[in-house]
Design a protein around this motif. Sequence first.
Motif, PDB file in Angstrom:
ATOM      1  N   GLN A 137     -15.010  26.592  24.677  1.00 35.64           N
ATOM      2  CA  GLN A 137     -15.405  26.843  26.056  1.00 35.64           C
ATOM      3  C   GLN A 137     -16.470  27.937  26.115  1.00 35.64           C
ATOM      4  OE1 GLN A 137     -11.415  27.386  27.949  1.00 35.64           O
ATOM      5  NE2 GLN A 137     -12.178  25.849  29.381  1.00 35.64           N
ATOM      6  N   LEU A 138     -17.338  27.828  27.092  1.00 29.23           N
ATOM      7  CA  LEU A 138     -18.450  28.760  27.235  1.00 29.23           C
ATOM      8  C   LEU A 138     -18.016  29.962  28.070  1.00 29.23           C
ATOM      9  CD1 LEU A 138     -21.275  26.150  27.862  1.00 29.23           C
ATOM     10  CD2 LEU A 138     -20.636  27.259  25.717  1.00 29.23           C
ATOM     11  N   ASP A 139     -18.225  31.137  27.499  1.00 32.57           N
ATOM     12  CA  ASP A 139     -17.727  32.369  28.108  1.00 32.57           C
ATOM     13  C   ASP A 139     -18.820  33.064  28.924  1.00 32.57           C
ATOM     14  OD1 ASP A 139     -16.134  34.491  28.788  1.00 32.57           O
ATOM     15  OD2 ASP A 139     -16.275  35.499  26.853  1.00 32.57           O
ATOM     16  N   VAL A 140     -19.370  32.342  29.915  1.00 35.80           N
ATOM     17  CA  VAL A 140     -20.288  32.942  30.879  1.00 35.80           C
ATOM     18  C   VAL A 140     -19.873  32.470  32.276  1.00 35.80           C
ATOM     19  CG1 VAL A 140     -22.253  33.095  29.277  1.00 35.80           C
ATOM     20  CG2 VAL A 140     -21.960  31.050  30.689  1.00 35.80           C
ATOM     21  N   PRO A 141     -20.055  33.295  33.298  1.00 39.20           N
ATOM     22  CA  PRO A 141     -19.750  32.840  34.668  1.00 39.20           C
ATOM     23  C   PRO A 141     -20.599  31.623  35.024  1.00 39.20           C
ATOM     24  CG  PRO A 141     -20.090  35.215  34.602  1.00 39.20           C
ATOM     25  CD  PRO A 141     -20.522  34.690  33.274  1.00 39.20           C
ATOM     26  N   SER A 142     -19.989  30.659  35.680  1.00 41.67           N
ATOM     27  CA  SER A 142     -20.728  29.454  36.062  1.00 41.67           C
ATOM     28  C   SER A 142     -20.304  28.996  37.449  1.00 41.67           C
ATOM     29  CB  SER A 142     -20.492  28.326  35.051  1.00 41.67           C
ATOM     30  OG  SER A 142     -19.131  27.932  35.035  1.00 41.67           O
ATOM     31  N   LEU A 143     -21.271  28.437  38.176  1.00 37.15           N
ATOM     32  CA  LEU A 143     -21.004  27.831  39.480  1.00 37.15           C
ATOM     33  C   LEU A 143     -21.558  26.411  39.441  1.00 37.15           C
ATOM     34  CD1 LEU A 143     -21.205  29.386  42.970  1.00 37.15           C
ATOM     35  CD2 LEU A 143     -22.353  27.196  42.557  1.00 37.15           C
ATOM     36  N   HIS A 144     -20.724  25.450  39.846  1.00 37.86           N
ATOM     37  CA  HIS A 144     -21.046  24.033  39.738  1.00 37.86           C
ATOM     38  C   HIS A 144     -21.052  23.411  41.128  1.00 37.86           C
ATOM     39  CE1 HIS A 144     -20.155  24.215  35.335  1.00 37.86           C
ATOM     40  NE2 HIS A 144     -19.438  25.241  35.762  1.00 37.86           N
ATOM     41  N   VAL A 145     -22.194  22.828  41.528  1.00 39.48           N
ATOM     42  CA  VAL A 145     -22.337  22.180  42.827  1.00 39.48           C
ATOM     43  C   VAL A 145     -22.272  20.678  42.603  1.00 39.48           C
ATOM     44  CG1 VAL A 145     -23.762  21.959  44.888  1.00 39.48           C
ATOM     45  CG2 VAL A 145     -23.773  24.113  43.589  1.00 39.48           C
ATOM     46  N   PHE A 164     -34.681  36.367  31.053  1.00 39.70           N
ATOM     47  CA  PHE A 164     -34.099  35.717  32.218  1.00 39.70           C
ATOM     48  C   PHE A 164     -32.619  36.099  32.304  1.00 39.70           C
ATOM     49  CE2 PHE A 164     -37.608  32.968  30.879  1.00 39.70           C
ATOM     50  CZ  PHE A 164     -38.329  32.900  32.053  1.00 39.70           C
ATOM     51  N   ASP A 165     -32.147  36.252  33.537  1.00 39.50           N
ATOM     52  CA  ASP A 165     -30.742  36.602  33.731  1.00 39.50           C
ATOM     53  C   ASP A 165     -29.827  35.404  33.523  1.00 39.50           C
ATOM     54  OD1 ASP A 165     -30.830  39.462  34.694  1.00 39.50           O
ATOM     55  OD2 ASP A 165     -32.198  38.551  36.140  1.00 39.50           O
ATOM     56  N   GLY A 166     -30.270  34.227  33.952  1.00 43.61           N
ATOM     57  CA  GLY A 166     -29.398  33.064  33.865  1.00 43.61           C
ATOM     58  C   GLY A 166     -30.173  31.769  33.985  1.00 43.61           C
ATOM     59  N   LEU A 167     -29.423  30.677  34.184  1.00 40.69           N
ATOM     60  CA  LEU A 167     -29.985  29.331  34.272  1.00 40.69           C
ATOM     61  C   LEU A 167     -29.644  28.705  35.622  1.00 40.69           C
ATOM     62  CD1 LEU A 167     -28.938  28.078  30.732  1.00 40.69           C
ATOM     63  CD2 LEU A 167     -31.282  28.543  31.470  1.00 40.69           C
ATOM     64  N   TRP A 168     -30.571  27.899  36.111  1.00 37.72           N
ATOM     65  CA  TRP A 168     -30.422  27.174  37.381  1.00 37.72           C
ATOM     66  C   TRP A 168     -30.883  25.761  37.095  1.00 37.72           C
ATOM     67  CZ3 TRP A 168     -29.081  29.661  42.056  1.00 37.72           C
ATOM     68  CH2 TRP A 168     -29.226  28.903  43.226  1.00 37.72           C
ATOM     69  N   ALA A 169     -29.986  24.775  37.127  1.00 35.18           N
ATOM     70  CA  ALA A 169     -30.355  23.466  36.592  1.00 35.18           C
ATOM     71  C   ALA A 169     -29.777  22.324  37.413  1.00 35.18           C
ATOM     72  CB  ALA A 169     -29.878  23.349  35.142  1.00 35.18           C
ATOM     73  N   PHE A 170     -30.452  21.167  37.309  1.00 36.65           N
ATOM     74  CA  PHE A 170     -30.067  19.965  38.035  1.00 36.65           C
ATOM     75  C   PHE A 170     -29.993  18.797  37.056  1.00 36.65           C
ATOM     76  CE2 PHE A 170     -31.776  16.667  41.316  1.00 36.65           C
ATOM     77  CZ  PHE A 170     -30.496  16.174  41.544  1.00 36.65           C
ATOM     78  N   ALA A 205     -24.760  30.644  34.765  1.00 37.79           N
ATOM     79  CA  ALA A 205     -25.414  29.368  35.049  1.00 37.79           C
ATOM     80  C   ALA A 205     -24.990  28.863  36.421  1.00 37.79           C
ATOM     81  CB  ALA A 205     -25.065  28.339  33.979  1.00 37.79           C
ATOM     82  N   VAL A 206     -25.949  28.317  37.154  1.00 32.36           N
ATOM     83  CA  VAL A 206     -25.697  27.593  38.403  1.00 32.36           C
ATOM     84  C   VAL A 206     -26.174  26.170  38.169  1.00 32.36           C
ATOM     85  CG1 VAL A 206     -26.211  27.396  40.866  1.00 32.36           C
ATOM     86  CG2 VAL A 206     -25.954  29.663  39.816  1.00 32.36           C
ATOM     87  N   LEU A 207     -25.242  25.204  38.235  1.00 29.64           N
ATOM     88  CA  LEU A 207     -25.517  23.842  37.781  1.00 29.64           C
ATOM     89  C   LEU A 207     -25.238  22.835  38.898  1.00 29.64           C
ATOM     90  CD1 LEU A 207     -23.804  24.198  34.287  1.00 29.64           C
ATOM     91  CD2 LEU A 207     -26.198  24.636  34.878  1.00 29.64           C
ATOM     92  N   PHE A 208     -26.242  22.046  39.237  1.00 29.82           N
ATOM     93  CA  PHE A 208     -26.146  21.029  40.280  1.00 29.82           C
ATOM     94  C   PHE A 208     -26.014  19.651  39.648  1.00 29.82           C
ATOM     95  CE2 PHE A 208     -28.364  24.579  42.136  1.00 29.82           C
ATOM     96  CZ  PHE A 208     -27.978  24.619  43.478  1.00 29.82           C
ATOM     97  N   ALA A 209     -24.997  18.886  40.089  1.00 33.26           N
ATOM     98  CA  ALA A 209     -24.806  17.511  39.596  1.00 33.26           C
ATOM     99  C   ALA A 209     -24.834  17.468  38.075  1.00 33.26           C
ATOM    100  CB  ALA A 209     -25.866  16.582  40.185  1.00 33.26           C
TER     101      ALA A 209
END
Length: 219
Positions: A155-163, A101-107, A135-139
């Motif tokens: 700190q985690l050294d991966v690109p992340s987007l937080h919604v 898997f390339d990354g994570l998508w989580a809620f 990682a793309v992280l919701f709530a």
Amino acid sequence: MRRLRILALHSFRTSGKIFSEQMKLAGLDAKLADLIDLVYVNAPCPATGPLPPDVPPDLFPPPYFEWWNAKQDPSTGEWSYEGWEETISYLTTFCAVNGPFDGLWAFSQGTMVSSILLAMQQKGQVLQDHPLRFAVLFAGVRPRVPELAQLLTDQLDVPSLHVIGERDKIKQWSLQLAELFMKPLVLMHPRGHIIPALTDESIATLRSFLSARAAESSL
């Protein structure tokens, strides 16, 4: 560029199917279909208690699962996540069998699992053959129990987007989770603890983030 293959981790006492339905209700599955292939997985533990108030059974039928159950020691007042080690073992095996898997998508609770997975990966404990790259992280929620504190000191050294929702009761916890990452990208929306239907500007930002990850994977 190929579509990103992403492992999707649902929220507390829901399921992979429910997470998929939440994505459809928000319209994100259609808006991102050309960029991502989400693989939804159920948590290994059946739900041990009542459903969250935002999971009406008539809209989201059973079965329901949880990544762990939070329990408080009556003598010390400290909390623990009962079953978190089993969950990590389950997911690392799932990645080995069904990945990469390339990354994570989580809620929600899934974001807590994501942060633990990424922290253990960064420390060389799991997923070394095919590491998760973003990682793309919701709530989101930052894990706080003492037994996991040593995993989350760096700190985690991966690109992340937080919604994050402006009206979400756990907004501060979501912002604290974002601070766990070196270079977090934060998207705010005006609603609460949900998968939101993002605005044009926000969806463009999310698409740009995913496109950058896809470009990195093709190098």
